[in-house]
Scaffold this motif. Structure first.
Motif, mmCIF file in Angstrom:
data_model
loop_
_atom_site.group_PDB
_atom_site.id
_atom_site.type_symbol
_atom_site.label_atom_id
_atom_site.label_comp_id
_atom_site.label_asym_id
_atom_site.label_seq_id
_atom_site.Cartn_x
_atom_site.Cartn_y
_atom_site.Cartn_z
ATOM 1 N N THR A 70 -19.564 10.192 2.622
ATOM 2 C CA THR A 70 -19.537 11.152 3.721
ATOM 3 C C THR A 70 -18.898 12.430 3.206
ATOM 4 N N GLY A 98 -18.241 16.721 3.588
ATOM 5 C CA GLY A 98 -18.255 17.948 4.386
ATOM 6 C C GLY A 98 -18.431 19.127 3.442
ATOM 7 N N GLN A 155 -23.997 11.002 4.022
ATOM 8 C CA GLN A 155 -23.923 11.670 5.316
ATOM 9 C C GLN A 155 -23.346 13.051 5.046
ATOM 10 N N GLN A 156 -24.136 14.101 5.302
ATOM 11 C CA GLN A 156 -23.674 15.463 5.014
ATOM 12 C C GLN A 156 -23.320 16.200 6.302
ATOM 13 N N HIS A 157 -22.078 16.732 6.331
ATOM 14 C CA HIS A 157 -21.629 17.583 7.441
ATOM 15 C C HIS A 157 -21.491 19.011 6.948
ATOM 16 N N ILE A 196 -20.115 22.715 7.726
ATOM 17 C CA ILE A 196 -19.130 23.345 8.597
ATOM 18 C C ILE A 196 -19.029 24.825 8.262
ATOM 19 N N LYS A 198 -25.583 16.895 9.647
ATOM 20 C CA LYS A 198 -25.046 17.433 10.891
ATOM 21 C C LYS A 198 -24.386 18.768 10.645
ATOM 22 N N GLU A 199 -24.490 19.689 11.616
ATOM 23 C CA GLU A 199 -23.855 21.000 11.490
ATOM 24 C C GLU A 199 -22.726 21.139 12.503
ATOM 25 N N HIS A 200 -21.663 21.811 12.074
ATOM 26 C CA HIS A 200 -20.457 21.984 12.901
ATOM 27 C C HIS A 200 -19.927 23.392 12.740
ATOM 28 N N VAL A 205 -14.509 16.477 12.318
ATOM 29 C CA VAL A 205 -15.195 15.726 11.278
ATOM 30 C C VAL A 205 -14.285 15.339 10.104
ATOM 31 N N SER A 253 -13.225 11.658 8.847
ATOM 32 C CA SER A 253 -14.263 10.751 8.328
ATOM 33 C C SER A 253 -14.704 11.072 6.898
ATOM 34 N N LEU A 254 -14.215 12.181 6.345
ATOM 35 C CA LEU A 254 -14.764 12.667 5.068
ATOM 36 C C LEU A 254 -14.182 11.965 3.850
#
Lengths: 314, 314, 314
Positions: free
Chosen positions: B152, B154, B178-180, B182, B207-209, B215, B218-219
């Protein structure tokens, strides 16, 4: 004392200096013996100010030891332009190389940078601060030509702004030397440097003069420096001052036959070309001595038994 | 698939990437084993745009493999000034060297140039296009610190203009990640990049934030990039945005103890220096990993059995 | 005759030239035989004018012989800025290196500099003066493609300002060649060059033309040079002239199948890219020949039995 970095010649005791000069003499006598000694070693060159001579002789020194260099190039093309701190820059580049050479316009930069790196760092000039490898090659040249004890040396020219001169004068207080400082009044040694020298050596060892004439016959070494035109608001004033501190064959008629004339180079008019082929002239040898001296410093700092450690540390 | 040039990380399958990273890990574990592997090999450096870090680490990599480099120098001093085409320049210089590294301001330059040369060509950045060796060292650092599957990550900061980020995000779709993303709204990933990522990976992986807060816990990895002041017409706007995407010790109180913080460097204010000596910080290691990763790439492209060939090519 | 420096191709007899070309051919046939021949040798690069190609191929040549280079860098970052004379600069740098390569904007600079140094000095261009290593690689390319005797060569383009052309034309008078000079009237060979060539070779060997058409079918070699826009005050005049001296596939329909087309590069529009992949095109090989030819010159000047000494010296 053990030194893992070379920041200033002030850090070095007489024993340390002799260790370096002895190693340089060994290398000078037989460079082929060390031609592969540091194979696979990379030296990082970080020059935040232009320099040709110092950089080329460090590069030559590393290559003559069998190693190679990686050059950061000019500041214009570097990450410094993007606002990176010096601490970050040296921490990145130390990961590429086995030692670093740093020149930086800010006094104290080398000290600060050395605190962030594990590899040996050599100061190649930090603004008005220190330039210890120049001092070491000057000392080496003096020792080869006249010896470092029982020495009478004249240091002439711009004594106010020249960090080379300040470092050399300081280093010479480790030896039994009589130092004569010759300059126009406006370019005298800063008072704090004089004070510092007096603290290190009894006062009889240091004298200041406005003219070379009276002191020349007694000198073993005459160290001439450049008087920079830009220090003078008035061209006439410059011409008058500069002219008085120039050396030619006529000047040297009053000197000892054994006099050694030195100059950190580049020169402009301070020494007439007619001196170049006389026995007085040591300034090209002095420049060339930058190679064995820097080879010695790199060798001491890069060897398994790392560091500069004089046998007679005080 | 066999690759004779390295133009984009998009050309590489999961198998190709693993081949490169495995070779880099081998070299990293014992660099002395390859210290003379490419003796007598010359790498041509063609940097049509300034670069210090990428150029220095390529130079270091080639020299650590026993070879050497020949550098074209700056565009100002080159034949390009006389109107020479890139095709002609690379055809001349490939005759001097055994491989070429090219950085060029125009997107597509590396692809075009590779069509004119027989020696391996490595793209070191082509404008807004690709910078695959940066991506490979990022992947290497992630794998060393957190693994590439069940990851995961970010990715934070300027996601609009950063080619580094686009390449990395794309390459990560080869793995179970899983890519976030930000960023402030104005610096979001371009829609076409998001579209492309969705094509490669099912939507739940991306997902975008606008804020890190939700987030962060969880990273496994937080990849921070620089927000460039010059992107903002208004200084206040910049200060407000930049401040929200800065990391310090307080920020990281909400993070996992195993979090790895990365940054492609140079940084300005994005990561506080107080993080540097914590276990979170991997950004200096990341920079240093440029050497073994580029050594691996050069080694694969220069060996007799030439090319990057993954064992599990798709 | 023995030459310790390489200042001008005019110093070289036919025997000297053949010695160099034969050595280059040997090296070209088996470069690995000399890959370590000059290990531990350092070549100083002193380029007082920008040059990429000549500098890179000298650097490549020295490294392909197992040695390394030390580069003075640009004049902007050198002691020259501080008013140092060329004589002082070369005397300092010769102390670092085993040979020097000098490019300088002033005609006669290489001759002057060679008088101050003990190491071999190679002239890499002195203003409007000489560029002998370019001439040697041109001769090498001609010999490989068409032979140097019974040669009919056309030399076309800017014959007025090109020192490359003057040196080549002069060197060719050592061989049995028919030289045709093709240029607009305003860019003809200077009268003193024509006079000089006539002194060296009987007049039937040299002819001047304003058009390629009549002479093309008889040529073994066509040597094309760049017509520089800046020579013309008027853009229309330039376009007209330049257009007439451009080569494309249609032009070459009238040529011999064995014609060899050469160009010192960089080119702009003088030769259409459609020629590049034909058997006519020798210009990329010509550029690449800079490496074996410069290797040969360095090898001859750096070997124990130093100097360029032709067996059939006149």
């Amino acid at each position: 004392m053990r030194h893992d970095h070379l920041i200033t010649s002030k850090q070095l005791s007489r024993g340390d200096i002799e260790t370096v000069l002895d190693r340089a003499a060994e290398i000078d006598a037989d460079p082929s013996a060390v031609a592969d000694r540091h194979a696979n070693t990379l030296l990082g060159l970080l020059f935040f100010e232009p320099s040709t001579r110092t950089k080329m002789s460090f590069e030559t020194a590393m290559k003559r030891l069998g190693g190679d260099v990686v050059d950061m190039g000019s500041v214009e093309s570097s990450s410094v332009k993007k606002g990176e701190t010096l601490a970050d820059t040296v921490r990145v580049i130390e990961g590429y190389t086995d030692a670093l050479v740093l020149r930086h316009p800010k006094q104290g930069a080398a000290t600060m940078a050395s605190e962030f790196v594990d590899v040996p760092l050599l100061n190649a000039g930090d603004g008005a601060g220190h330039h210890p490898t120049q001092t070491m090659l000057d000392l080496y040249t003096i020792r080869e030509n006249a010896g470092l004890d029982d020495l009478t040396i004249g240091i002439m020219g711009d004594l106010k702004y020249g960090r080379t001169v300040h470092s050399l004068a300081h280093a010479l207080t480790n030896f039994e030397t009589q130092q004569h400082f010759i300059s126009p009044e406006s370019l005298q040694l800063p008072r704090e440097v004089v004070y510092d020298l007096h603290q290190r050596q009894d006062g009889t060892g240091i004298k200041e003069h406005e003219s070379l004439e009276g002191v020349l016959p007694s000198l073993d070494v005459l160290y001439v420096t450049r008087i920079q035109r830009e220090r003078f608001p008035d061209e006439n004033e410059y011409q008058k001052v500069a002219g008085e501190y120039q050396i030619d064959a006529e000047t040297l008629e009053a000197a000892s036959d054994d006099l050694t004339v030195m100059h950190p180079l580049p020169r402009v008019d301070e020494i007439a070309p007619e001196i170049d082929d006389t026995d007085y002239a040591a300034y090209f040898d002095q420049a060339h001595n930058g190679v064995p001296v820097r080879m010695a410093l790199l060798d001491l700092l890069l060897s398994d038994d790392r560091g500069i450690r004089g046998e007679t540390d005080e």
